[in-house]
Write an enzyme that holds these catalytic residues in place. Structure first.
Site, PDB file in Angstrom:
ATOM      1  N   TYR A  11     -28.716  -2.739 -66.255  1.00 20.85           N
ATOM      2  CA  TYR A  11     -29.976  -2.950 -65.540  1.00 20.85           C
ATOM      3  C   TYR A  11     -30.767  -1.650 -65.556  1.00 20.85           C
ATOM      4  O   TYR A  11     -30.272  -0.611 -65.132  1.00 20.85           O
ATOM      5  CB  TYR A  11     -29.698  -3.363 -64.084  1.00 20.85           C
ATOM      6  CG  TYR A  11     -30.967  -3.697 -63.324  1.00 20.85           C
ATOM      7  CD1 TYR A  11     -31.548  -4.949 -63.448  1.00 20.85           C
ATOM      8  CD2 TYR A  11     -31.590  -2.754 -62.519  1.00 20.85           C
ATOM      9  CE1 TYR A  11     -32.729  -5.257 -62.781  1.00 20.85           C
ATOM     10  CE2 TYR A  11     -32.768  -3.057 -61.846  1.00 20.85           C
ATOM     11  CZ  TYR A  11     -33.331  -4.310 -61.980  1.00 20.85           C
ATOM     12  OH  TYR A  11     -34.499  -4.611 -61.318  1.00 20.85           O
ATOM     13  N   ASP A  51     -30.651   6.956 -67.641  1.00 19.97           N
ATOM     14  CA  ASP A  51     -31.220   6.327 -66.448  1.00 19.97           C
ATOM     15  C   ASP A  51     -30.316   6.726 -65.285  1.00 19.97           C
ATOM     16  O   ASP A  51     -29.224   6.176 -65.118  1.00 19.97           O
ATOM     17  CB  ASP A  51     -31.238   4.803 -66.638  1.00 19.97           C
ATOM     18  CG  ASP A  51     -31.721   4.070 -65.391  1.00 19.97           C
ATOM     19  OD1 ASP A  51     -31.894   4.714 -64.342  1.00 19.97           O
ATOM     20  OD2 ASP A  51     -31.925   2.841 -65.475  1.00 19.97           O
ATOM     21  N   LYS A 100     -34.974   6.051 -56.459  1.00 18.54           N
ATOM     22  CA  LYS A 100     -34.146   5.820 -55.256  1.00 18.54           C
ATOM     23  C   LYS A 100     -34.049   7.040 -54.334  1.00 18.54           C
ATOM     24  O   LYS A 100     -34.973   7.338 -53.620  1.00 18.54           O
ATOM     25  CB  LYS A 100     -32.764   5.330 -55.669  1.00 18.54           C
ATOM     26  CG  LYS A 100     -32.845   4.131 -56.644  1.00 18.54           C
ATOM     27  CD  LYS A 100     -32.237   2.879 -56.148  1.00 18.54           C
ATOM     28  CE  LYS A 100     -32.357   1.772 -57.166  1.00 18.54           C
ATOM     29  NZ  LYS A 100     -32.151   0.449 -56.710  1.00 18.54           N
TER      30      LYS A 100
HETATM   31  C1  LIG Z   1     -30.161   1.846 -62.944  1.00 19.05           C
HETATM   32  C2  LIG Z   1     -31.505   1.388 -62.462  1.00 19.05           C
HETATM   33  N1  LIG Z   1     -32.599   1.706 -63.162  1.00 19.05           N
HETATM   34  C3  LIG Z   1     -33.823   1.349 -62.766  1.00 19.05           C
HETATM   35  C4  LIG Z   1     -34.011   0.620 -61.608  1.00 19.05           C
HETATM   36  C5  LIG Z   1     -35.389   0.200 -61.199  1.00 19.05           C
HETATM   37  O1  LIG Z   1     -35.773   0.880 -60.044  1.00 19.05           O
HETATM   38  P1  LIG Z   1     -36.900   0.241 -59.095  1.00 19.05           P
HETATM   39  O2  LIG Z   1     -36.283  -0.933 -58.413  1.00 19.05           O
HETATM   40  O3  LIG Z   1     -37.256   1.369 -58.171  1.00 19.05           O
HETATM   41  O4  LIG Z   1     -38.031  -0.141 -59.978  1.00 19.05           O
HETATM   42  C6  LIG Z   1     -32.905   0.266 -60.837  1.00 19.05           C
HETATM   43  C7  LIG Z   1     -33.068  -0.513 -59.603  1.00 19.05           C
HETATM   44  O5  LIG Z   1     -32.143  -0.985 -58.993  1.00 19.05           O
HETATM   45  C8  LIG Z   1     -31.619   0.647 -61.283  1.00 19.05           C
HETATM   46  O6  LIG Z   1     -30.522   0.270 -60.603  1.00 19.05           O
END
Ligand SMILES: Cc1ncc(COP(=O)(O)O)c(C=O)c1O
Length: 449
Positions: free
Chosen positions: A142, A244, A271
């Site tokens: 994700y 990421d 986050k």
């Molecule tokens: C690993 C990862 N990347 C990107 C995101 C996307 O972040 P956002 O929800 O702030 O758009 C998330 C969200 O849970 C995530 O877990």
């Protein structure tokens, strides 16, 4: 079951205006979602007056739990001075400096408002820098909701294809074929297969995107040899290795990347660096980040955002990250490790085919006796999901605990040994509650691999 009339009434109203009554599917729940009234530390009270211990922390974003006094005070001061200007602020410079001092590879940083935006900016910067169109990502990982990042996020046995070259599977109906053609999917932690897949697109790949502890893949740490092989491959093929760390920056003082001998060229953050407010950031090598620099004669990646680096988020983020110093990281990780050991004990006591994976201040419970090593092993068929949901409901309604819907916990510094003991006892009760259902399921053997 106890009734929750205020939440129910709010939901009836919500469905009149909002599809499904929710603005994020994460909070959807049958028969109705629950509405928060207030929260402090590790406790959240809903509008019907039930207080629960929070082990989800707004999907891993609240590293100090709710309404930390130092964050509330700093943000209140900033609120009085304004929330956003058509001018830059000192607040963004201070958070950028803090993050740069924390991770020396963050030579330059740009702020945005979500992890999705951070990943999107990372992919676009990679394309702009390399001049190449494709990206490679792990099956099941994700990375937010950018079209390209979403590919194969929820692949299943009916569409994921051969593990030697997994299919690029669209998440949303209507995703253009051109998106799928430009996203190459590989099996996480599988060096041989991944390198063979990358080799067949060597001239076209801008970047290989890696979450160093991908939650949806199974909350497994990236193996050293895997990360090192990707690093080597990207050096050889003029591509970038990009991480990421939207979730995993909490894992060590310098993020999950701290434990590897090789470092990513770019990192997406989000986050916890927003201190409880919407945030994202792109950080990394200065020569690559030049693609965003408006002083360049040829601006390769024009980038803006109305609320990017707004001073509320920047202030909250700086205070949160100052508080999350090396000692705080070590203490939180130690508490989480204790929780994992206690839960392993509880699994043995309840005698259930369950396992647990984790890193730093995060863990995930799996409904199989051996911890999964791949996304395909971590994948659960819908019948198992139904039992997982029964467990989560049991924990929510009977034990007053909030967990993430994959049966994961993302700890905050507001938690103590008391809450960990409550969690262990609740899981013991919960595992015993679902044990007969699990037994029934596992007599119907299904092998997807
Ligand atoms: C690993 C990862 N990347 C990107 C995101 C996307 O972040 P956002 O929800 O702030 O758009 C998330 C969200 O849970 C995530 O877990």
């Amino acid at each position: 079951m106890k009734s929750y009339p205020k939440s129910e009434a709010l939901y009836q109203k919500a469905v009149e205006y909002i599809p499904g009554g929710v603005s994020r599917n994460t909070v959807f729940h049958k028969p109705h979602p629950h509405y928060a009234a207030e929260a402090k530390g590790c406790f959240v009270k809903d509008v019907d007056g039930t207080e629960r211990i929070d082990f989800a922390n707004n999907m891993a974003s609240l590293i100090h739990g709710h309404a930390h006094p130092a964050i509330v005070e700093a943000v209140t001061e900033q609120l009085k001075k304004g929330t956003a200007y058509t001018l830059a602020t000192e607040a963004e410079v201070r958070l950028a400096e803090l993050l740069h001092n924390r991770v020396k590879e963050f030579e330059k940083i740009r702020f945005v408002n979500s992890g999705t935006e951070a990943v999107m900016a990372m992919i676009k910067a990679s394309r702009a820098f390399t001049g190449k169109p494709k990206i490679a990502k792990a099956e099941g990982a994700y990375h937010g909701t950018y079209d390209f990042a979403e590919v194969s996020q929820t692949s299943n046995p009916f569409n994921w294809g051969d593990r030697n070259s997994p299919n690029s599977v669209a998440l949303a109906e209507g995703t253009p074929q051109s998106v799928l053609d430009n996203v190459i999917v590989f099996p996480y932690n599988d060096v041989e297969r991944t390198i063979a897949i990358l080799d067949s697109h060597a001239d076209e790949l801008a970047c290989v995107i890696i979450d160093p502890v991908p939650h949806r893949v199974g909350l497994l740490e990236g193996k050293h040899e895997f990360i090192e092989a990707l690093h080597k491959w990207t050096r050889r093929n003029d591509a970038l290795l990009v991480f990421d760390e939207v979730v995993t920056f909490r894992v060590n003082y310098g993020g999950a990347q701290e434990r590897y001998a090789v470092k990513p060229d770019l990192t997406a953050l989000g986050k916890i660096i927003g201190g409880g407010f919407p945030v994202g950031a792109l950080a990394g090598r200065a020569d690559i980040m030049e693609v965003l620099d408006p002083r360049q004669q040829k601006l390769k990646f024009p980038h803006s955002g109305t609320f990017s680096a707004n001073p509320i988020t920047m202030t909250a983020g700086r205070v949160a990250m100052e508080l999350f110093d090396q000692q705080a990281v070590d203490d939180l990780n130690a508490l989480t490790k204790k929780a994992i050991v206690q839960i392993e004990n509880v699994i043995r006591l309840a005698d259930v085919p369950i396992s647990i994976t984790g890193a730093g201040s995060m863990f995930r419970i799996h409904f199989r006796s051996a911890a999964p090593q791949t996304y395909r092993e971590a994948y659960q068929r819908p019948a198992v999901y139904a039992v997982i949901n029964e467990l989560l409901d049991y924990l929510f309604y009977k034990e007053n605990l909030i967990m993430i819907n994959t049966c994961a916990c993302m700890f905050s510094t507001a938690l103590t040994q008391n809450e960990v003991d409550r969690l262990s006892q609740a899981l013991l009760n919960g595992f015993r509650f679902i044990r007969p259902k699990l037994e029934e399921l596992y007599t119907q053997h299904v092998n997807y691999h």
